[in-house]
Design a protein around this motif. Structure first.
Motif, PDB file in Angstrom:
ATOM      1  N   GLN A 107      22.908  14.730   1.867  1.00 36.58           N
ATOM      2  CA  GLN A 107      22.598  14.921   0.449  1.00 36.58           C
ATOM      3  C   GLN A 107      21.772  13.761  -0.084  1.00 36.58           C
ATOM      4  O   GLN A 107      20.802  13.948  -0.816  1.00 36.58           O
ATOM      5  CB  GLN A 107      23.903  15.048  -0.356  1.00 36.58           C
ATOM      6  CG  GLN A 107      23.701  15.349  -1.832  1.00 36.58           C
ATOM      7  CD  GLN A 107      22.978  16.673  -2.054  1.00 36.58           C
ATOM      8  OE1 GLN A 107      23.334  17.686  -1.455  1.00 36.58           O
ATOM      9  NE2 GLN A 107      21.940  16.656  -2.886  1.00 36.58           N
ATOM     10  N   SER A 108      22.143  12.535   0.309  1.00 36.05           N
ATOM     11  CA  SER A 108      21.399  11.356  -0.123  1.00 36.05           C
ATOM     12  C   SER A 108      19.978  11.378   0.407  1.00 36.05           C
ATOM     13  O   SER A 108      19.022  11.056  -0.308  1.00 36.05           O
ATOM     14  CB  SER A 108      22.125  10.092   0.355  1.00 36.05           C
ATOM     15  OG  SER A 108      21.391   8.932   0.046  1.00 36.05           O
ATOM     16  N   ASN A 109      19.822  11.770   1.681  1.00 37.81           N
ATOM     17  CA  ASN A 109      18.487  11.844   2.275  1.00 37.81           C
ATOM     18  C   ASN A 109      17.636  12.898   1.581  1.00 37.81           C
ATOM     19  O   ASN A 109      16.428  12.712   1.386  1.00 37.81           O
ATOM     20  CB  ASN A 109      18.598  12.173   3.764  1.00 37.81           C
ATOM     21  CG  ASN A 109      19.195  11.029   4.569  1.00 37.81           C
ATOM     22  OD1 ASN A 109      19.296   9.911   4.087  1.00 37.81           O
ATOM     23  ND2 ASN A 109      19.598  11.323   5.806  1.00 37.81           N
ATOM     24  N   ALA A 110      18.267  14.023   1.222  1.00 42.41           N
ATOM     25  CA  ALA A 110      17.528  15.092   0.543  1.00 42.41           C
ATOM     26  C   ALA A 110      16.985  14.603  -0.798  1.00 42.41           C
ATOM     27  O   ALA A 110      15.830  14.880  -1.156  1.00 42.41           O
ATOM     28  CB  ALA A 110      18.438  16.306   0.346  1.00 42.41           C
ATOM     29  N   GLU A 111      17.817  13.882  -1.542  1.00 39.02           N
ATOM     30  CA  GLU A 111      17.386  13.359  -2.837  1.00 39.02           C
ATOM     31  C   GLU A 111      16.291  12.315  -2.682  1.00 39.02           C
ATOM     32  O   GLU A 111      15.356  12.263  -3.479  1.00 39.02           O
ATOM     33  CB  GLU A 111      18.593  12.759  -3.566  1.00 39.02           C
ATOM     34  CG  GLU A 111      19.645  13.792  -3.956  1.00 39.02           C
ATOM     35  CD  GLU A 111      20.914  13.161  -4.500  1.00 39.02           C
ATOM     36  OE1 GLU A 111      20.968  11.903  -4.543  1.00 39.02           O
ATOM     37  OE2 GLU A 111      21.840  13.902  -4.865  1.00 39.02           O
ATOM     38  N   ALA A 112      16.401  11.491  -1.650  1.00 40.91           N
ATOM     39  CA  ALA A 112      15.415  10.432  -1.441  1.00 40.91           C
ATOM     40  C   ALA A 112      14.094  10.973  -0.908  1.00 40.91           C
ATOM     41  O   ALA A 112      13.013  10.470  -1.257  1.00 40.91           O
ATOM     42  CB  ALA A 112      15.975   9.389  -0.476  1.00 40.91           C
ATOM     43  N   ASN A 113      14.154  12.018  -0.073  1.00 43.81           N
ATOM     44  CA  ASN A 113      12.948  12.526   0.593  1.00 43.81           C
ATOM     45  C   ASN A 113      12.339  13.745  -0.077  1.00 43.81           C
ATOM     46  O   ASN A 113      11.295  14.240   0.358  1.00 43.81           O
ATOM     47  CB  ASN A 113      13.281  12.881   2.050  1.00 43.81           C
ATOM     48  CG  ASN A 113      13.776  11.676   2.841  1.00 43.81           C
ATOM     49  OD1 ASN A 113      13.405  10.536   2.559  1.00 43.81           O
ATOM     50  ND2 ASN A 113      14.624  11.929   3.831  1.00 43.81           N
ATOM     51  N   GLY A 114      13.029  14.243  -1.107  1.00 43.21           N
ATOM     52  CA  GLY A 114      12.523  15.441  -1.777  1.00 43.21           C
ATOM     53  C   GLY A 114      12.627  16.678  -0.917  1.00 43.21           C
ATOM     54  O   GLY A 114      11.801  17.589  -1.007  1.00 43.21           O
ATOM     55  N   THR A 115      13.639  16.698  -0.051  1.00 44.07           N
ATOM     56  CA  THR A 115      13.863  17.841   0.832  1.00 44.07           C
ATOM     57  C   THR A 115      15.168  18.516   0.425  1.00 44.07           C
ATOM     58  O   THR A 115      15.799  18.140  -0.554  1.00 44.07           O
ATOM     59  CB  THR A 115      13.938  17.385   2.296  1.00 44.07           C
ATOM     60  OG1 THR A 115      14.934  16.359   2.413  1.00 44.07           O
ATOM     61  CG2 THR A 115      12.599  16.828   2.759  1.00 44.07           C
ATOM     62  N   SER A 116      15.574  19.500   1.200  1.00 41.75           N
ATOM     63  CA  SER A 116      16.821  20.194   0.889  1.00 41.75           C
ATOM     64  C   SER A 116      17.975  19.617   1.708  1.00 41.75           C
ATOM     65  O   SER A 116      17.762  19.015   2.760  1.00 41.75           O
ATOM     66  CB  SER A 116      16.694  21.690   1.202  1.00 41.75           C
ATOM     67  OG  SER A 116      16.613  21.904   2.596  1.00 41.75           O
ATOM     68  N   TYR A 117      19.176  19.842   1.213  1.00 40.18           N
ATOM     69  CA  TYR A 117      20.370  19.406   1.925  1.00 40.18           C
ATOM     70  C   TYR A 117      20.432  20.057   3.300  1.00 40.18           C
ATOM     71  O   TYR A 117      20.735  19.403   4.301  1.00 40.18           O
ATOM     72  CB  TYR A 117      21.620  19.758   1.116  1.00 40.18           C
ATOM     73  CG  TYR A 117      22.902  19.669   1.925  1.00 40.18           C
ATOM     74  CD1 TYR A 117      23.537  18.447   2.114  1.00 40.18           C
ATOM     75  CD2 TYR A 117      23.458  20.815   2.498  1.00 40.18           C
ATOM     76  CE1 TYR A 117      24.705  18.373   2.874  1.00 40.18           C
ATOM     77  CE2 TYR A 117      24.626  20.743   3.249  1.00 40.18           C
ATOM     78  CZ  TYR A 117      25.241  19.521   3.435  1.00 40.18           C
ATOM     79  OH  TYR A 117      26.384  19.441   4.187  1.00 40.18           O
ATOM     80  N   ASP A 118      20.139  21.362   3.368  1.00 39.51           N
ATOM     81  CA  ASP A 118      20.216  22.082   4.643  1.00 39.51           C
ATOM     82  C   ASP A 118      19.275  21.475   5.681  1.00 39.51           C
ATOM     83  O   ASP A 118      19.625  21.348   6.865  1.00 39.51           O
ATOM     84  CB  ASP A 118      19.881  23.563   4.443  1.00 39.51           C
ATOM     85  CG  ASP A 118      20.990  24.306   3.700  1.00 39.51           C
ATOM     86  OD1 ASP A 118      22.111  23.763   3.649  1.00 39.51           O
ATOM     87  OD2 ASP A 118      20.712  25.395   3.168  1.00 39.51           O
TER      88      ASP A 118
END
Length: 619
Positions: A107-118
């Motif tokens: 979830q943290s990576n998704a928020e930082a990278n502008g990607t999805s959690y999945d």
């Protein structure tokens, strides 16, 4: 995403049989069964195979993956024992926490990278060779189980056995317990200098660095404070709570594989190999390090002799005192800039380059600087001293000063191993070694060996006891006949159980790290206990060959890396000696005589600074 059929996939093909083995009847292996073992209830479990394993079993990757999968089977089988019920539950709890942590990371990576959690969680699964969350949980559970078994199997007693085993930790790593004080130096080449320069002869330090070098050695020679106290006060190795400065100079355990710079690690080994007058100890260390095989016919000794480094380097204490006295001097007494103000001729830089800017190990002696006279043409004039010894401006030994010995409170000692030569020691009588080390990371190291591999017993403490992994208060901790704790690596720094546990863990980690395949011993003990049989003789042979080959490869790579370090170290010293050498007349090639440091202050009009003089610099 497809799993590797012979890695995690193979493990999961076998694992269901482990899980249900408690209610499985004993069966006779068929032609399709490749492995059998005994479950916790004493039942024999037979694992069938199919053609895909037969196709891969003679391939190295296939053998490796099959072995790793089989290890996972026996680990999980072991954890199915009733006695491990609580441990297994704890491992599963830790694994669930790790899965949740992976989700939070996704979830943290998704928020930082502008990607999805999945997308991010799928990336985590892929990196772990798992298809879904359940497999990730199973992987983490297996890792925790393995860790738990290792903690149990590698007990204090077992680790103690590994220290002295034929191919154990001592035989492989040759460990020394080291302390040091680091003084960082900028050691840059002066800008705009048009004469030929060299990092071995033409570097400059700041006035504060010169003062610090002098202050550290003065404190060591005063005899008023311990080495550790001085390290805590002065050392620049101060990053973090676990730095050597905060541990009173304690660097920890150094071995063949320790990633210290060559001048530090190999310099310490060289001191024992070449400079002490005990041939038996030198040969013992040479054999232990494997140097008699890597470099036959005393090749290292020959190289050092050819370089003129067959005697240990010396730094006169008087030169170090002088360094402190001239740390801020940048003009003559009359305020005249010398040699157009070239900073290389500042007294502190002259003294630093001559005595400290060396990458071979040295000792500090109770000597004064030997300064030559200068004749009318500015050349050095040989001077006869009271001893009848011929001293030139490039003499490194200096002149013995008995007052330094008397005033040091026993810190300058005659060292029997150095043919009774005087050397500065710490409060315990350990010789203080000095070396310049670093590339990009620059510094002067003052080093002592707290415990030497070559000393089997010191103060009634054996080497095996010294590297105990027990802590004071535990039954396995070494004690004297009257029940007092012995002095070991663990309690070298006095503290509480937290401190002792930390240091015991350092020893444990060092023992566990010397052989990356040390856990194979544990797995094989499980194979024997669970009566694992590989019915395919070809595969069984290939697994034996695989394990033996990787053991040999590890030994070869370790020896090759060590040899490369020695080659690089010797090459560095060869370059250094070429650039710091003297010509046939005994005059320096590029190294500026400390005579210039004296004349700089005393007489800027000295013929030494005139054209043709030893200190002359032409723009």
């Amino acid at each position: 995403m497809k799993k590797s059929k012979l890695s995690f996939g193979l493990a999961f093909t076998l694992l269901p049989l482990v899980a249900v083995s408690a209610c499985s009847p004993t069966v006779t292996p068929s032609d399709k069964d490749i492995v059998s073992f005994t479950d916790p209830n004493g039942n024999t479990v037979n694992i069938p195979t199919d053609e895909i394993y037969a196709n891969y079993k003679i391939d190295k990757n296939g053998v490796e993956k099959f072995y790793n999968a089989l290890v996972e089977v026996v680990v999980r089988n072991e954890m199915n024992k009733e006695e491990y019920a609580d441990t297994k539950a704890h491992c599963e709890s830790l694994a669930r926490n790790r899965v949740e942590g992976s989700k939070e990371q996704a979830q943290s990576n998704a928020e930082a990278n502008g990607t999805s959690y999945d997308e991010e969680f799928e990336s985590i699964l892929t990196s772990n060779n798992c298809e879904d969350e359940e497999e990730l949980f199973n992987l983490y559970t297996y890792q925790e189980m393995t860790s738990a078994l290792e903690d149990e199997w590698f007990s204090t007693e077992k680790l103690s056995e590994l220290l002295v085993a034929n191919e154990g930790y001592f035989a492989t790593e040759v460990p020394y317990h080291i302390r040091h004080i680091l003084v960082n130096v900028t050691a840059s080449v002066p800008e705009g200098l048009s004469i030929s320069t060299s990092p071995f002869t033409s570097q400059e330090i700041t006035s504060s660095e010169a003062a610090k070098l002098s202050n550290v050695v003065s404190a060591l020679a005063s005899g008023n404070e311990s080495f550790g106290t001085i390290a805590y006060r002065y050392s620049d190795d101060s990053s973090g709570d676990t730095s050597s400065r905060n541990n009173y100079g304690d660097v920890g355990i150094m071995g063949r594989s320790t990633s210290f710079v060559n001048e530090f690690k190999l310099g310490i080994y060289t001191y024992d190999l070449l400079y002490q007058n005990d041939a038996t100890r030198s040969q013992t260390l040479e054999t232990a390090l494997g140097l008699d095989e890597i470099y036959p016919d005393d090749e290292i000794a020959t190289e050092f002799t050819n370089m003129g480094l067959d005697d240990i380097g010396t730094i006169p204490y008087g030169a170090i005192l002088k360094l402190g006295q001239v740390a801020n001097v940048e003009t003559s007494n009359s305020g005249t800039p010398v040699n157009n103000g070239v900073t290389l001729f500042y007294p502190r830089n002259i003294l630093f380059n001559k005595y400290f800017n060396k990458h071979n190990v040295s000792i500090i002696t109770p000597n004064d600087v030997a300064v030559a006279d200068v004749d009318a043409s500015g050349r050095l004039t040989p001077t006869r001293l009271n001893t009848g010894e011929l001293i030139t401006g490039e003499n490194f030994a200096g002149i013995f000063n008995e007052d330094y010995v008397i005033n040091s409170k026993g810190r300058f000692q005659q060292v029997a191993a150095l043919d009774n030569q005087y050397a500065l020691c710490d409060e315990q009588g350990n010789v203080i070694l000095v070396v310049r080390a670093g590339s990009g990371y620059e510094g002067v190291h003052f080093m002592v060996v707290q415990r030497n591999y070559l000393d089997e017993v010191v103060n009634d403490v054996t080497l095996q006891e010294y590297y105990t992994t027990a802590i004071p208060g535990e039954e396995a901790y070494p004690t004297t006949a009257d029940g007092k704790d012995k002095a070991t690596y663990v309690n070298f720094i006095r503290g509480n159980n937290t401190t002792y546990n930390t240091r015991a863990t350092q020893v444990r980690d060092a023992i566990m790290a010397y052989n990356p395949y040390i856990t194979d011993d544990m797995y094989w003990s499980l194979f024997e206990e669970q009566k694992v049989v590989i019915h395919d003789e070809t595969l069984a042979t290939k697994i034996d060959e695989y394990l033996e080959t990787r053991k040999l490869d590890e030994t070869f790579n370790r020896n090759e890396t060590f040899e490369d370090s020695w080659d690089a170290y010797i090459d560095l010293l060869k370059i250094q000696q070429q650039l710091r050498g003297v010509n046939d007349d005994g005059e320096p090639v590029r190294l500026i005589s400390e005579t210039c440091a004296v004349k700089f202050q005393e007489d800027p009009n000295s013929p030494a600074f005139a054209e043709g003089g030893i200190c002359y610099y032409a723009q």
